[in-house]
Design an enzyme around this catalytic site. Structure first.
Site, PDB file in Angstrom:
ATOM      1  N   GLY A  90       8.875   5.782  21.825  1.00 30.97           N
ATOM      2  CA  GLY A  90       8.249   7.093  21.816  1.00 30.97           C
ATOM      3  C   GLY A  90       8.525   7.773  23.125  1.00 30.97           C
ATOM      4  O   GLY A  90       9.282   7.273  23.943  1.00 30.97           O
ATOM      5  N   SER A  91       7.928   8.929  23.322  1.00 34.18           N
ATOM      6  CA  SER A  91       8.160   9.652  24.564  1.00 34.18           C
ATOM      7  C   SER A  91       7.081  10.707  24.750  1.00 34.18           C
ATOM      8  O   SER A  91       6.446  11.147  23.798  1.00 34.18           O
ATOM      9  CB  SER A  91       9.533  10.341  24.556  1.00 34.18           C
TER      10      SER A  91
END
Length: 663
Positions: free
Chosen positions: A197-198
């Site tokens: 994710g980010s």
């Protein structure tokens, strides 16, 4: 400190995907600066590809070589069929056919083909230079071989389909008609990979001290393997000058900056593939209904070299079955019996736009250019968050998704038992349920870029792997197809944390600087604990009754003490963070947990509060505390240990403490 390598080569002939031509001279300079960062400079695209490959191979040759073998479908040949190698090989050989590779190569621009041809030469030059000094992980390995133009193409496609059909390799490789032998049963794990994710924040001129754009990228990708980020700087004077990261298995800067713009990506909530439920002919499970008639499934036989226990290689024959939608997949939740089967269509199998998209993005000079670049539709599965020197902040989910309006999804969806709601299964018997075709789309079957969400602001946009809806709470993006993401639904704690922290900065009245964003990250605040820990501690008021669990009881007072002393941060010296982490993994699943439910008109502040006055919730939370405590004790993790003493990476024989926590 730096080292410089100048590479020159003149080949007699080079193999174009279409013709054979006289080879150009590759002339590349690579400078490695003190942190091991390669700076690749060349005067043409072929030489840039040459240096890009050589620099990447220098840092990750064994990883890259193994991924090439995977994309070829050759893991079983060299490593044997175990560990999922056979399924991976069947998958890649069935989908990445010679015909598919030729179509892909024929669609590329001349500059991209020159870059790829140079990349092949640069990789093979590295192998020649270091044949006797490769890392131990692959020195002398039979799967280490020179690569070809087609190998690079196969590797590129395999990366873009990872988050779609690539998640169903076993289901494709083991699908067989009723009565036919199968290689065991498969129970699908439909969950997205954990840990990927980010976070991203772009700030515009209205809120930055400089009056220019400010971008914060906080991507979460593995530290090992082919998805590790590789920092690199590439230059063709007067044409491109960009620094950022590729993945080991990609060959462009995919997150980065130049002197005018900066961009980052976060994994999008959009779907890349859809299942189709096929109604089968009761007299022939190889036929499925379509528009009042029957269509026949086709069989593709895969010749698969497999290394045996004695080291000899034998060729196995494996059959893969296709509908006009795509390959048939099979698992316990997606059976192939006498009445139905399931096929899977992936939009990124037809995505041949990545190279031109990133080449344009690398050279962008403004947000206008960024938007134009990603509208070429080569962004396979991510959002884009960007800022420019003019002070514009930009968010868009212009990724590649099937062209399915909400009306088609509502009319055509079917819901097989055991398949999560997040995955889309459609009625395969009706042409009205097929993806729409639009001439404005650059990728066949994809939603046109103009139909996808984006927003520009002078203040702030952000994303933390939720949908596009709340990229800016002041101006929610609404009215888009659910194939891209959800609207007016509860956001993750990670999203709400980011929006809360950003709002605190804006309300402070202080203009933002890079230090502002660094402080936001490195404070390591646990927003969930800030929001909910006081309610949990209300369960810890003396006397605390033991929790009955599986014929015994657990005294949770030690967990209560650890949480009471915790500073609600995830710094390396914080004590008790691990208790909250294990507790929340259980507690988040307690039904009716929140006191104040989600309100779409107050999405950042809701849901909130724990319904500890409700007996089922209260007992569920107590059991979650007891479960967390038991788990930590089982693994001999002290409840009051510092986070850095139990969360670390080994480097050079030393423990390096790592801060941070779950989402």
């Amino acid at each position: 400190m730096r080292r410089v390598l100048t590479l020159c080569v003149l080949l007699n002939m080079w193999s174009s995907p279409l013709t054979a031509q006289r080879a150009p001279r590759y002339d590349t300079q690579i400078r490695w600066t003190s942190y091991g960062i390669p700076h690749v400079k060349a005067n043409d695209w072929g030489s840039l590809g040459y240096g890009f490959a050589y620099a990447t191979a220098t840092d990750a040759f064994c990883t890259l070589a193994r991924d090439v073998a995977m994309a070829r479908g050759d893991l079983s040949r060299y490593l044997g069929p175990g560990n999922g190698n056979r399924e991976s090989d069947v998958f890649h050989r069935a989908l990445l056919t010679d015909a598919a590779i030729r179509r892909f190569a024929a669609s590329q621009r001349a500059t991209s083909n020159r870059f790829t041809t140079g990349y092949v030469a640069g990789y093979n030059r590295y192998l020649r230079d270091h044949q006797d000094s490769l890392p131990a992980a692959c020195k002398g390995a039979a799967w280490v071989r020179p690569i070809s133009f087609d190998d690079v193409t196969r590797l590129s496609i395999s990366v873009w389909i990872r988050n779609g059909i690539g998640r169903f390799q076993r289901e494709l490789a083991t699908a067989a008609p009723p009565g036919a032998p199968r290689a065991g049963k498969v129970e699908s794990d439909f969950a997205a990979p954990e840990g990927l994710g980010s976070n991203a924040v772009a700030m515009g001129k209205a809120v930055t001290a400089s009056g220019r754009g400010l971008l914060f990228g906080n991507p979460h990708y593995p530290w090992q393997g082919s998805s590790r980020f590789h920092i690199i700087h590439t230059t063709i004077p007067g044409e491109v000058d960009v620094m950022g990261v590729s993945l080991y298995s990609t060959n462009r800067v995919v997150i980065g900056f130049n002197k005018d713009i900066a961009w980052t990506h976060t994994v999008s909530t959009g779907q890349r593939s859809t299942f189709y439920e096929l109604e089968l002919n009761p007299d022939d499970p190889m036929q499925y209904r379509f528009e009042g008639g029957w269509r026949r499934l086709t069989r593709r036989t895969i010749a698969l070299p497999v290394k045996g226990d004695d080291g000899t290689v034998q060729t196995e024959s494996r059959d893969v079955y296709f509908s006009h939608y795509g390959p048939v997949v099979m698992s316990e939740q997606l059976p192939w019996n006498t009445t139905r089967a399931y096929a899977l269509r992936d939009v990124n199998l037809a995505n041949d736009q990545a190279a031109i998209t990133y080449d344009r993005l690398n050279r962008a000079k403004s947000i206008d250019d960024v938007e134009a670049a990603i509208s070429l539709q080569g962004i396979a599965f991510t959002n884009t968050v960007a800022a420019d020197r003019a002070g514009t902040a930009f968010y868009a989910d212009i990724s590649v998704v099937p062209n399915l309006p909400a009306s088609v999804m509502e009319r055509c969806r079917v819901r097989p038992a055991g398949v999560p709601e997040a995955l889309v299964v459609l009625n395969g018997a009706s042409a009205q349920c097929a993806w729409l075709s639009d001439s404005a789309a650059r990728v066949p079957g994809a939603m046109p870029a103009a139909a996808m969400p984006r927003i520009r602001r002078d203040d702030v946009v952000s994303n933390a792997n939720d949908s596009y809806w709340l990229s800016t709470p002041a101006a929610p993006l609404e009215g888009f197809s659910p194939i891209i993401g959800a609207e007016r639904t509860a956001r993750s704690l990670r999203t709400r944390a980011g929006l809360t922290f950003i709002d605190e900065v804006l309300r402070s009245g202080t203009k933002a600087t890079p230090q502002t964003l660094e402080d936001m990250l490195y404070s390591h605040r646990n927003f969930g604990a800030e929001l909910l820990l006081d309610d949990v501690l209300s369960l810890c008021q003396a006397p605390v009754e033991p929790v009955a669990m599986s014929g015994s009881t657990v005294d949770i007072t030690p967990s209560c003490a650890a949480l009471r002393a915790w500073n609600r941060r995830e710094t390396v010296d914080a004590r008790g963070a691990q208790v909250w982490r294990e507790f929340w993994r259980q507690a988040a699943r307690v039904p009716g947990i929140y006191r104040v439910p989600f309100d779409p008109n107050d999405p950042v502040r809701t849901p909130r509060g724990l319904a500890v006055d409700q007996s089922p919730v209260r007992e569920g939370l107590r059991r979650a505390l007891a479960t967390a405590q038991r788990r930590l004790e089982e693994f001999k993790v002290p409840l009051d240990a510092t986070l850095g003493s139990i969360q670390y990476d080994m480097r050079g024989g030393e423990r390096v403490p790592v801060p941070g926590g779950d989402g």
